[in-house]
Scaffold this active site. Structure first.
Site, mmCIF file in Angstrom:
data_model
loop_
_atom_site.group_PDB
_atom_site.id
_atom_site.type_symbol
_atom_site.label_atom_id
_atom_site.label_comp_id
_atom_site.label_asym_id
_atom_site.label_seq_id
_atom_site.Cartn_x
_atom_site.Cartn_y
_atom_site.Cartn_z
ATOM 1 N N ARG A 173 -9.301 19.220 -7.961
ATOM 2 C CA ARG A 173 -10.289 19.913 -8.790
ATOM 3 C C ARG A 173 -11.454 20.398 -7.927
ATOM 4 N NH1 ARG A 173 -12.275 17.170 -14.062
ATOM 5 N NH2 ARG A 173 -13.035 19.307 -14.354
ATOM 6 N N CYS A 231 -19.792 15.321 -11.225
ATOM 7 C CA CYS A 231 -18.350 15.278 -11.493
ATOM 8 C C CYS A 231 -18.019 16.475 -12.371
ATOM 9 C CB CYS A 231 -17.956 13.953 -12.127
ATOM 10 S SG CYS A 231 -18.789 13.604 -13.692
#
Length: 278
Positions: A173, A231
């Site tokens: 990611r 995050c």
């Protein structure tokens, strides 16, 4: 060294065997569903109260997919769960520590100090043969007063100007190879990738404190550097802040970028980096 924010199953069983007051919160939650209330109803640690991450420990407005709750909503939810400043709180989830760590961070941000997380959560409790209840305890509402601001927090500007910005999402990611939730893959320019999943052993428990300390010292966490953790939407980052506290490093508590990449990437004018560390 400050007390560890981690509670073991053995510690919890011992605490439940004493008459000392304790508030046990079940925060089972899954990013892609199903949500945790049916799991709680099917069986939970005796005495635990279910608290919903989406409606109590997250807000309905603000940057990112899981903005922080406003003080009034948070206070109402915690009062209903019987949370008070005088009674220790232990949070647990299904076992990945994501929801429990988010609850821990929000409770600390709200001014509570005696808050810990059950290492390995519900899965560890079952594996150890812990008793299971389907009875929902009667809870007397508390008079807790929430005063937010007790944990360091930054916005997008604070994150991009941090001396060390750690992106703790999975590496694919971070690089932009995979992006299941946000409008575009990649990362905030300048962020370094320190995947939070590497904080755990094969059983799903946190690594030993010295191993965590070495891991984060190697990542550049030290007392002389401003550290911000990011995050996807501020949940995995809270778990990393928990891990750094559990490591016992003599450093200030890292700041949370609560909106994280979901907030950053929502503005098309902000730059996005892809590939390995930029």
């Amino acid at each position: 060294m400050a007390p560890s924010p981690i509670t073991t199953v053995a510690d919890l069983r011992a605490a439940l065997d004493t008459p000392a007051p304790l508030r046990l919160l079940d925060i089972r939650w899954h990013l892609s569903g199903p949500q945790g209330r049916p799991e709680y109803d099917a069986g939970h640690i005796p005495g635990a109260v279910f608290v919903d991450l989406e409606t109590v420990f997250s807000g309905q407005s603000g940057g990112g997919r899981h903005p922080l709750p406003d003080a009034e909503t948070l206070q109402a939810g915690l009062r209903a769960a019987g949370v008070s400043a005088e009674v220790p709180v232990i949070c647990y989830d299904s076992g990945d520590t994501l929801a429990a760590a988010r609850a821990w961070w929000v409770l600390r941000w709200a001014g509570l100090t005696n808050v810990t997380v059950l290492d390995g959560g519900w899965a560890a409790w079952l594996a150890a043969g812990g008793p299971v209840s389907t009875d929902e305890p009667r809870v007397e509402a508390s008079d807790l007063v929430v005063r937010t601001g007790a944990m360091p927090l930054v916005d997008a500007d604070g994150a991009v100007h941090a001396e060390l910005l750690m992106d703790v999402r999975a590496h694919n990611r971070y690089t932009g190879e995979v992006e299941p939730f946000d409008r575009v893959g990649g990362h905030i320019p300048g962020a370094v990738n320190v995947p939070g999943g590497d904080d755990f052993d094969e059983s799903g428990r946190f690594l030993a404190a010295d191993q965590l300390a070495n891991r984060y010292a190697d990542a550049g966490v030290d007392a002389d550097r401003e550290v911000v953790v990011s995050c996807g939407s501020g949940i995995t980052a809270a778990r990393t802040i928990l891990a750094i506290e559990a490591a016992g490093l003599p450093v200030p508590t890292p700041a949370l970028y609560a909106g994280s990449y979901s907030d950053w990437s929502s503005d098309p004018s902000r730059p996005i980096a892809t590939g390995p560390q930029s």
